[in-house]
Design an enzyme around this catalytic site. Structure first.
Site, PDB file in Angstrom:
ATOM      1  N   ASP A  84       0.829  -1.200   0.000  1.00 34.79           N
ATOM      2  CA  ASP A  84       0.000   0.000   0.000  1.00 34.79           C
ATOM      3  C   ASP A  84       0.870   1.259   0.000  1.00 34.79           C
ATOM      4  OD1 ASP A  84      -2.370   1.376   0.046  1.00 34.79           O
ATOM      5  OD2 ASP A  84      -3.117   0.486   1.892  1.00 34.79           O
ATOM      6  N   ASP A  85       0.692   2.118  -1.021  1.00 36.20           N
ATOM      7  CA  ASP A  85       1.349   3.426  -1.076  1.00 36.20           C
ATOM      8  C   ASP A  85       2.864   3.357  -1.238  1.00 36.20           C
ATOM      9  OD1 ASP A  85      -1.243   4.214  -0.478  1.00 36.20           O
ATOM     10  OD2 ASP A  85      -0.664   5.694   1.016  1.00 36.20           O
ATOM     11  N   CYS A 123      -6.311   4.177  -3.523  1.00 35.54           N
ATOM     12  CA  CYS A 123      -6.328   2.742  -3.233  1.00 35.54           C
ATOM     13  C   CYS A 123      -7.402   1.948  -3.969  1.00 35.54           C
ATOM     14  CB  CYS A 123      -6.470   2.535  -1.727  1.00 35.54           C
ATOM     15  SG  CYS A 123      -5.151   3.292  -0.759  1.00 35.54           S
ATOM     16  N   HIS A 177      -9.524  -3.259  -1.686  1.00 37.74           N
ATOM     17  CA  HIS A 177      -9.773  -2.259  -0.656  1.00 37.74           C
ATOM     18  C   HIS A 177     -11.038  -2.673   0.094  1.00 37.74           C
ATOM     19  CE1 HIS A 177      -9.126   1.734   1.113  1.00 37.74           C
ATOM     20  NE2 HIS A 177     -10.431   1.755   1.243  1.00 37.74           N
ATOM     21  N   ASP A 373      -0.085  -0.432  -5.125  1.00 38.15           N
ATOM     22  CA  ASP A 373      -1.267   0.128  -5.782  1.00 38.15           C
ATOM     23  C   ASP A 373      -0.994   1.507  -6.389  1.00 38.15           C
ATOM     24  OD1 ASP A 373      -1.060   1.293  -3.260  1.00 38.15           O
ATOM     25  OD2 ASP A 373      -3.125   0.873  -2.663  1.00 38.15           O
ATOM     26  N   HIS A 374      -0.024   2.234  -5.882  1.00 38.59           N
ATOM     27  CA  HIS A 374       0.367   3.553  -6.414  1.00 38.59           C
ATOM     28  C   HIS A 374       1.525   4.078  -5.581  1.00 38.59           C
ATOM     29  CE1 HIS A 374      -1.901   4.832  -2.935  1.00 38.59           C
ATOM     30  NE2 HIS A 374      -2.966   4.244  -3.426  1.00 38.59           N
TER      31      HIS A 374
END
Length: 589
Positions: A84-85, A123, A177, A373-374
């Site tokens: 995540d992130d 997300c 998510h 995810d990014h």
């Protein structure tokens, strides 16, 4: 010019003259469920192409897919790790300040993509996009508040496709998510053979568990913790690793192959991690972002005011002005320190998971995909979050380990993934194995993993594709795995100027406001469509109708154009110059 759903990115692609090839589908329809499926991977008709790499005596090709070897009975397992992130702040991506020895070790045995991009830097939309193989304009999820099967179409997912092909599919941690966007079930029972696992300590992530200098507990952004002082004496990612290892132990003796997805929370905010990891990053050694100021030519609509971190108690105490700040320099360093510390904490969890895979003698029969995810801005452009179309928020790590393909099979007794301690000063920075510099998209994850596992690659989607359950909007990346030596195979080298990565981000208004970061669908008035090529990033912010899901490319609110070579940090917007043919020579590519 009003463009219907699915057409805006196609329109942008036509600007570059891009094209896609349509592939044939050989899907069978199960007479009982009505769901499309493929032959069971354990059956004699399955073409695995995995454990027979060393003896490719009979070769076949699925159209547009991976070269497969016939006569193989064993299908590979799949371990998908989603973080995540996580931006590419890793040693294997050239960041020498970040200690990530276990992820770097995975990269040393993998094919690593240097230029992979998410389709939306938030997300839920990003995860639904790459897990369905569809872009946000097809899933129609730009926020967190709808379930694609109800709101858009009954699209098959990556784990669902493996499940329908005889795999046991398992979910641990944050894969989809949670909430409405996955039907409050992580898309069960469609995607998973058993109910997904979520760590019990997850519920404390946003509560007052951060011990402040006043001795009291706070809900802070920066939250290094004493493990003896936290509820349940553990953290979510530790629990997820333990559960994933437990499942691997069970699946070792299974007659069916497994698809195990493990989703890690860190480095998502709050930065809640064991406090000893701060020692890896002395504050006096932490530098600021190379471009910490809001660029002069940045359109207001392109800026995100990072409202989520402003809600944390330690940030509130700084009394930072809205929307542009800035955050005090000393606190900027603390944020960056804690992000990097969270990455190293994450690395230890990945290391324990991969070491267990090795110990269980599963590393030779398991494909591993690792991604995020990014990204996340750490002060670049004066921003502190995702929620934009810049490279720093859309670029992600992406790597695939394929036994016998991206690395040689280990000798008897040899460990591919021994656990590496980030606190060990003797550990050496590992170079990634094979690397690809082509621009690729996360939406390619679905067709790539299916092809690597020997399954039929789903066909390209028509436009529109709302009534098509199984298809994919991303290109498969299988060509990159066909040769051990990229330099010897010129077929692998596309014309780099034909490669494009698309992303998009919604806004409720032309100027930053309280909901600019995460607008609900009903509030979206503008959509920023962005093209990333080897030469430039081009973004156009256009009017958007959330009721009809229509983008109006005649209603241009603002534009951005950055040349990659002369402006790699994307600080000098020349869009307005380009409209009048007055591009400064210093910014020309």
């Amino acid at each position: 010019m009003l463009l219907p759903p699915g057409w805006p990115l196609l329109w942008l692609g036509l600007v570059l003259g891009s094209s896609c090839a349509n592939l044939e589908s050989a899907a069978q329809v199960n007479s009982t469920t009505g769901l499309k499926s493929w032959p069971n991977p354990k059956s004699a008709t399955h073409t695995s192409g995995f454990l027979c790499i060393l003896a490719p005596s009979v070769v076949t090709h699925i159209p547009g897919g991976f070269p497969l070897w016939l006569g193989c009975q064993d299908a590979p397992n799949v371990l998908l790790i989603i973080v995540d992130d996580l931006r590419p702040s890793l040693g294997c991506y050239g960041d020498k300040a970040v200690k990530s020895p276990n992820i770097d070790q995975l990269a040393s045995h993998s094919l690593l993509f240097q230029n992979a991009f998410a389709q939306q830097a938030v997300c839920a939309p990003s995860r639904v996009s790459f897990l369905t193989g569809r872009r946000p304009d097809t899933t129609r999820l730009y926020d967190f508040n709808s379930y694609w099967r109800v709101h858009s179409g009954n699209f098959s997912t990556l784990p669902q496709y493996f499940k329908e092909n005889g795999y046991v599919t398992l979910s641990v941690g944050k894969v989809f998510h949670p909430g409405i966007s996955s039907n409050h079930t992580d898309d069960s029972p469609y995607s998973w053979s058993f109910p997904p696992y979520h760590p019990s300590s997850e519920k404390y992530e946003n509560t007052k568990t951060c011990r402040g200098q006043d001795g009291e507990l706070h809900a802070n952004l920066i939250c290094p913790v004493d493990m003896a002082d936290v509820p349940e004496g553990t953290l979510p990612d530790k629990q997820s690793t333990e559960e994933a290892i437990r499942l691997l132990e069970k699946m070792k003796t299974s007659a069916s192959p497994f698809f195990l997805a493990v989703g890690y929370h860190k480095p998502h905010i709050p930065f809640r991690y064991p406090k000893e990891f701060q020692k890896l990053y002395p504050l006096e050694n932490i530098t600021l972002a190379p471009d910490p100021e809001v660029p002069d030519g940045l359109p207001a609509v392109a800026y995100n005011p990072w409202m989520d971190i402003r809600q944390r108690e330690d940030v509130q105490a700084l009394n930072i002005s809205i929307p542009y700040g800035p955050i005090p320099v000393d606190f900027q360093r603390k944020i960056r320190q804690s992000y990097f510390a969270s990455v190293s904490y994450l690395d230890t969890q990945v290391g324990r998971l991969l070491s267990a895979l090795d110990d269980l003698q599963l590393a030779n029969s398991t494909i591993i995909a690792f991604t995020s995810d990014h990204g996340w801005a750490l002060g670049e452009h004066g921003e502190w979050a995702k929620y934009s179309n810049f490279d720093v928020t859309t670029r992600v790590p992406l790597m695939f380990y394929v036994p016998g393909r991206t690395t040689s099979f280990p000798e008897a007794g040899e460990m591919l993934f021994p656990y590496l301690d980030p606190f060990d000063s003797a550990s050496q920075l590992m170079e990634p194995g094979r690397q690809a510099t082509d621009l690729v998209e996360l939406v390619s994850l679905f067709p790539t993993l299916t092809g690597l596992a020997g399954l039929h690659v789903p066909p390209q989607c028509p436009v529109p594709s709302f009534d098509v359950e199984l298809c994919r909007e991303g290109e498969d990346l299988l060509k990159h795995f066909r040769s051990r030596d990229l330099e010897e195979d010129p077929v692998l080298h596309d014309n780099p100027r034909e490669l494009v990565a698309y992303s998009q981000y919604p806004r409720p208004a032309d100027s930053p406001q309280w909901n600019s970061d995460k607008p609900s669908l009903k509030d979206i008035k503008i959509m920023g469509y962005s093209i990333r090529t080897i030469d430039y990033r081009y973004t156009v912010w256009v009017g958007f109708d959330p009721d009809e899901f229509l983008a109006n490319f005649s209603d241009i609110h603002a534009g951005e154009l950055y040349f990659v070579d002369s402006d790699p940090l994307q600080d000098h917007n020349i869009y307005n110059y380009s409209q009048h043919g007055e591009i400064p020579p210093s910014l020309m590519p």
